[in-house]
Enzyme design. Structure first.
Site, PDB file in Angstrom:
ATOM      1  CB  ALA A  76      23.496  13.888 -23.953  1.00  0.00           C
ATOM      2  CB  CYS A 104      24.654  23.310 -24.193  1.00  0.00           C
ATOM      3  SG  CYS A 104      22.953  23.538 -24.733  1.00  0.00           S
ATOM      4  NE  ARG A 114      21.518  23.495 -31.851  1.00  0.00           N
ATOM      5  CZ  ARG A 114      20.558  23.503 -30.923  1.00  0.00           C
ATOM      6  NH1 ARG A 114      19.989  24.637 -30.566  1.00  0.00           N
ATOM      7  NH2 ARG A 114      20.168  22.380 -30.352  1.00  0.00           N
TER       8      ARG A 114
HETATM    9  P1  NAD Z   1      16.187  25.152 -29.929  1.00  0.00           P
HETATM   10  O1  NAD Z   1      16.739  26.329 -30.631  1.00  0.00           O
HETATM   11  O2  NAD Z   1      16.228  23.811 -30.578  1.00  0.00           O
HETATM   12  O3  NAD Z   1      14.640  25.429 -29.571  1.00  0.00           O
HETATM   13  C1  NAD Z   1      14.164  26.603 -29.029  1.00  0.00           C
HETATM   14  C2  NAD Z   1      12.797  26.893 -29.650  1.00  0.00           C
HETATM   15  O4  NAD Z   1      12.224  28.031 -28.989  1.00  0.00           O
HETATM   16  C3  NAD Z   1      12.850  27.244 -31.136  1.00  0.00           C
HETATM   17  O5  NAD Z   1      12.038  26.362 -31.870  1.00  0.00           O
HETATM   18  C4  NAD Z   1      12.338  28.692 -31.192  1.00  0.00           C
HETATM   19  O6  NAD Z   1      11.571  28.965 -32.363  1.00  0.00           O
HETATM   20  C5  NAD Z   1      11.476  28.749 -29.949  1.00  0.00           C
HETATM   21  N1  NAD Z   1      11.240  30.111 -29.475  1.00  0.00           N
HETATM   22  C6  NAD Z   1      12.122  31.140 -29.337  1.00  0.00           C
HETATM   23  N2  NAD Z   1      11.503  32.235 -28.855  1.00  0.00           N
HETATM   24  C7  NAD Z   1      10.201  31.891 -28.675  1.00  0.00           C
HETATM   25  C8  NAD Z   1       9.079  32.603 -28.189  1.00  0.00           C
HETATM   26  N3  NAD Z   1       9.170  33.865 -27.783  1.00  0.00           N
HETATM   27  N4  NAD Z   1       7.881  31.957 -28.146  1.00  0.00           N
HETATM   28  C9  NAD Z   1       7.782  30.675 -28.553  1.00  0.00           C
HETATM   29  N5  NAD Z   1       8.823  29.946 -29.016  1.00  0.00           N
HETATM   30  C10 NAD Z   1      10.024  30.545 -29.071  1.00  0.00           C
HETATM   31  O7  NAD Z   1      16.899  25.110 -28.511  1.00  0.00           O
HETATM   32  P2  NAD Z   1      17.143  23.813 -27.580  1.00  0.00           P
HETATM   33  O8  NAD Z   1      18.354  23.093 -28.051  1.00  0.00           O
HETATM   34  O9  NAD Z   1      15.866  23.085 -27.420  1.00  0.00           O
HETATM   35  O10 NAD Z   1      17.533  24.538 -26.222  1.00  0.00           O
HETATM   36  C11 NAD Z   1      16.568  25.187 -25.433  1.00  0.00           C
HETATM   37  C12 NAD Z   1      17.170  25.472 -24.072  1.00  0.00           C
HETATM   38  O11 NAD Z   1      17.491  24.225 -23.430  1.00  0.00           O
HETATM   39  C13 NAD Z   1      18.475  26.262 -24.110  1.00  0.00           C
HETATM   40  O12 NAD Z   1      18.504  27.106 -22.996  1.00  0.00           O
HETATM   41  C14 NAD Z   1      19.541  25.196 -23.977  1.00  0.00           C
HETATM   42  O13 NAD Z   1      20.700  25.696 -23.360  1.00  0.00           O
HETATM   43  C15 NAD Z   1      18.874  24.193 -23.062  1.00  0.00           C
HETATM   44  N6  NAD Z   1      19.343  22.808 -23.209  1.00  0.00           N
HETATM   45  C16 NAD Z   1      19.567  22.274 -24.452  1.00  0.00           C
HETATM   46  C17 NAD Z   1      19.956  20.928 -24.567  1.00  0.00           C
HETATM   47  C18 NAD Z   1      20.213  20.293 -25.910  1.00  0.00           C
HETATM   48  O14 NAD Z   1      20.660  19.158 -25.927  1.00  0.00           O
HETATM   49  N7  NAD Z   1      19.942  20.937 -27.029  1.00  0.00           N
HETATM   50  C19 NAD Z   1      20.074  20.139 -23.420  1.00  0.00           C
HETATM   51  C20 NAD Z   1      19.822  20.716 -22.166  1.00  0.00           C
HETATM   52  C21 NAD Z   1      19.452  22.059 -22.081  1.00  0.00           C
HETATM   53  C1  UGA Z   2      25.651  17.906 -23.165  1.00  0.00           C
HETATM   54  C2  UGA Z   2      25.535  17.221 -21.798  1.00  0.00           C
HETATM   55  O1  UGA Z   2      26.102  15.913 -21.903  1.00  0.00           O
HETATM   56  C3  UGA Z   2      24.074  17.134 -21.356  1.00  0.00           C
HETATM   57  O2  UGA Z   2      24.008  16.579 -20.040  1.00  0.00           O
HETATM   58  C4  UGA Z   2      23.476  18.538 -21.355  1.00  0.00           C
HETATM   59  O3  UGA Z   2      22.108  18.477 -21.008  1.00  0.00           O
HETATM   60  C5  UGA Z   2      23.620  19.139 -22.738  1.00  0.00           C
HETATM   61  O4  UGA Z   2      25.031  19.176 -23.109  1.00  0.00           O
HETATM   62  C6  UGA Z   2      23.143  20.553 -22.822  1.00  0.00           C
HETATM   63  O5  UGA Z   2      23.022  21.241 -21.826  1.00  0.00           O
HETATM   64  O6  UGA Z   2      22.914  20.931 -23.978  1.00  0.00           O
HETATM   65  P1  UGA Z   2      25.310  17.163 -25.687  1.00  0.00           P
HETATM   66  O7  UGA Z   2      26.016  18.443 -25.983  1.00  0.00           O
HETATM   67  O8  UGA Z   2      24.042  16.874 -26.379  1.00  0.00           O
HETATM   68  O9  UGA Z   2      24.994  17.079 -24.112  1.00  0.00           O
HETATM   69  O10 UGA Z   2      26.286  15.941 -25.985  1.00  0.00           O
HETATM   70  P2  UGA Z   2      27.551  15.285 -25.215  1.00  0.00           P
HETATM   71  O11 UGA Z   2      27.400  13.835 -25.259  1.00  0.00           O
HETATM   72  O12 UGA Z   2      27.769  15.902 -23.889  1.00  0.00           O
HETATM   73  O13 UGA Z   2      28.751  15.679 -26.167  1.00  0.00           O
HETATM   74  C7  UGA Z   2      29.201  17.019 -26.295  1.00  0.00           C
HETATM   75  C8  UGA Z   2      30.449  17.064 -27.141  1.00  0.00           C
HETATM   76  O14 UGA Z   2      31.561  16.493 -26.456  1.00  0.00           O
HETATM   77  C9  UGA Z   2      30.335  16.291 -28.456  1.00  0.00           C
HETATM   78  O15 UGA Z   2      30.966  17.024 -29.480  1.00  0.00           O
HETATM   79  C10 UGA Z   2      31.080  15.005 -28.169  1.00  0.00           C
HETATM   80  O16 UGA Z   2      31.572  14.385 -29.321  1.00  0.00           O
HETATM   81  C11 UGA Z   2      32.188  15.519 -27.273  1.00  0.00           C
HETATM   82  N1  UGA Z   2      32.788  14.485 -26.406  1.00  0.00           N
HETATM   83  C12 UGA Z   2      32.025  13.836 -25.493  1.00  0.00           C
HETATM   84  C13 UGA Z   2      34.153  14.206 -26.511  1.00  0.00           C
HETATM   85  O17 UGA Z   2      34.864  14.812 -27.328  1.00  0.00           O
HETATM   86  N2  UGA Z   2      34.700  13.263 -25.677  1.00  0.00           N
HETATM   87  C14 UGA Z   2      33.960  12.600 -24.748  1.00  0.00           C
HETATM   88  O18 UGA Z   2      34.530  11.770 -24.009  1.00  0.00           O
HETATM   89  C15 UGA Z   2      32.595  12.897 -24.650  1.00  0.00           C
END
Ligand code: NAD
Ligand code: UGA
Length: 461
Positions: free
Chosen positions: A163, A275, A345
């Site tokens: 997270a 996400c 986001r």
């Molecule tokens: P992000 O947008 O921060 O990063 C993605 C990166 O990929 C960007 O920098 C982009 O320029 C690059 N990219 C795109 N197309 C490309 C290509 N063809 N070649 C090389 N680089 C390329 O996204 P993120 O938040 O890191 O999320 C990535 C994935 O992980 C998503 O599928 C998301 O659902 C998942 N995820 C995100 C989180 C989170 O907390 N943000 C947590 C768990 C899973």
């Molecule tokens: C969430 C999941 O917690 C991660 O396990 C997962 O990997 C990630 O999405 C992902 O796939 O991107 P994240 O979105 O970074 O992580 O943050 P969270 O702590 O889950 O919070 C998400 C949203 O829910 C925030 O807006 C937060 O303020 C809200 N929230 C969280 C509440 O409103 N109440 C709560 O009790 C907890």
């Protein structure tokens, strides 16, 4: 320097950067390279000004960068040199064509698969790190085997559960690491190679292996369950406001049942982040694709309640402030989607700001990390919006404060001083229930929270 293994990650975002920094930090014997098509992002990863704010990240990067952690734009070279390739590109909701607004947009994903195919001269393990619809690994395998040049690819699913705001501790001490593979000899051998990497710092009982489709699906389901808890408590917060109950007391009583558990029961202005909404809509789309409309409707309800909660928050502000916000100055404390990140986001603050502007309010936005992103998010909105980081300056001449992000900063400021700078009657709308409401009320504020009776100085006739 010779390394035991060359690992590549394609995509240097919120997941790719911190995850690879952790692997490099814990495993000095491997060379870890992170590549991206965005040269600015890579330049930031190579500077003191990292592209994302994440507590503890710069310390981890500084241990490994230049030793066995490298950031580069040379994707082709990275592919050629590596035996394991993580793919962590963005997979946003599709905005066009079939499935627009619901399905995952897999164009970045597919481009990566083709790039790997073009540049790979030796066998590789490809690891899905991005969150993807079930059966994406099959599409990846089909692309990778399309040119028949004899190079072998084994695709694994290894979803990320970190997270934002706690990414470093989540990576260092995860609840679990999930690795899905084909249940063939080659699939299992590829899986074992990835297990070996994590086993450098994660205990064996926390490394789960599964079939590849279960692994892909588990990621969507984990996010859906987490978001569902928030929508459940937020739905109850609406009832609490009508019934003079206190949602925090209800959450406490309910959460102490060990079968339910106490986490993720904080009522709020609604969940945000890149996400939850995207992954639930993806799950809904998958269910509809398989003709499971009742299941799809059930999960879609989680997103519907979230939209309702954001709308309700603005309507409560409007109602409390005598049904007009025109020309009134409202200060938003926090714009990030949660504390300890600059990420905005899908933050609830965007739609709340939009709705307040539709009422012709004036906005002052304050946030310790997210002001640049906020300016970008609201750039097309007409009207008076100013951005001021210092909360004491931000509240000057404001009629109301709305707490939208639970930053510690806003718990700890001097509200007597804040009150003295505001127009009267002064209102606080605590969208995170983080402040001491009784204390604020005693100072003279009219205090509205989520799921609790308001504390106001107005006479009720
Ligand atoms: P992000 O947008 O921060 O990063 C993605 C990166 O990929 C960007 O920098 C982009 O320029 C690059 N990219 C795109 N197309 C490309 C290509 N063809 N070649 C090389 N680089 C390329 O996204 P993120 O938040 O890191 O999320 C990535 C994935 O992980 C998503 O599928 C998301 O659902 C998942 N995820 C995100 C989180 C989170 O907390 N943000 C947590 C768990 C899973
Ligand atoms: C969430 C999941 O917690 C991660 O396990 C997962 O990997 C990630 O999405 C992902 O796939 O991107 P994240 O979105 O970074 O992580 O943050 P969270 O702590 O889950 O919070 C998400 C949203 O829910 C925030 O807006 C937060 O303020 C809200 N929230 C969280 C509440 O409103 N109440 C709560 O009790 C907890």
């Amino acid at each position: 320097m010779t390394y035991q293994k060359n690992i590549l990650c394609i995509g240097a975002g919120y997941v790719g950067g911190p995850t690879m920094a952790m692997i490099a930090c814990k495993c000095p014997q491997y060379k870890v390279t992170v590549v991206d098509i965005n040269p600015e992002r890579i330049a930031q990863w190579n500077s003191d000004n990292l592209p994302i704010y994440e507590p503890g990240l710069s310390e981890v990067v500084s241990i490994a960068r230049g030793r066995n952690l490298f950031f580069s734009t040379n994707i082709e070279k990275g592919i050629k040199e590596s035996s394991i390739i993580f793919v962590s590109v963005n997979t946003p909701t599709k905005t066009f064509g079939a499935g627009a607004g619901m399905a995952a947009d897999l164009q970045y994903w597919e481009k990566t698969a083709r790039k790997i195919l073009e540049n790979a001269a030796s066998s590789k393990i490809i690891v899905e790190k991005s969150t993807l619809p079930v059966k994406t690994a099959l599409a990846m395998e089909r692309i990778l085997t399309s040119n028949g040049n004899g190079v072998r690819f084994d695709v694994l699913s290894n979803p990320e559960f970190l997270a934002e705001g706690t990414a470093i501790s989540d990576l260092e001490d995860p609840d679990r690491v999930l690795i899905g593979s084909r249940e063939t000899k080659r699939g299992i051998s590829a899986r074992d190679e990835l297990v070996e990497i994590y086993a450098n710092w994660v205990s064996n009982e926390k490394i789960l292996t599964a079939n590849i489709w279960s692994s892909e699906l588990s990621k969507l389901v984990a996010n859906a369950f987490l978001a569902q808890r928030i929508s459940s408590i937020n739905a109850i917060s609406a009832l609490c406001e009508k019934a003079d109950a206190d949602v925090s007391e209800v959450a406490r009583a309910v959460g102490m049942d060990s079968r339910i558990g106490s986490k993720f029961l904080n009522a709020s202005v609604g969940f945000g982040g890149s996400c939850f909404k995207k992954d639930i809509l993806n799950l809904v789309y998958l269910c509809r694709h398989y003709g499971l409309n009742e299941v799809a409707d059930y999960w879609e309800g989680v997103v519907r309640i979230n939209e309702y909660q954001k709308d309700r928050f603005v309507l409560n502000i409007l109602k409390a402030m005598f049904n007009t916000l025109a020309g009134k100055k409202i200060c938003l404390f926090g714009f990030a989607f949660k504390a300890n990140t600059g990420d905005t986001r899908e933050t609830p603050a965007i739609s709340i700001a939009q709705k307040l502007m539709e009422e012709n309010a004036e906005l002052v936005i304050s946030d310790p990390q997210a002001l640049e992103n906020a300016k970008n998010d609201l750039r097309d909105i007409k009207g008076e919006i100013t951005y001021i980081e210092d909360p004491y300056k931000a509240v000057s001449q404001c009629h109301a404060i709305a707490i939208l992000t639970e930053w510690d900063l806003y718990r700890n400021i001097d509200y007597e001083k804040v009150f003295s700078k505001m127009k009267k009657p002064a209102f606080v709308f605590d969208g995170r229930n983080i402040l001491n409401h009784k204390k604020l009320f005693d100072m003279g504020f009219n205090v509205y929270s989520v799921g609790r009776p308001p504390l106001t100085h107005f006479r009720v006739d």
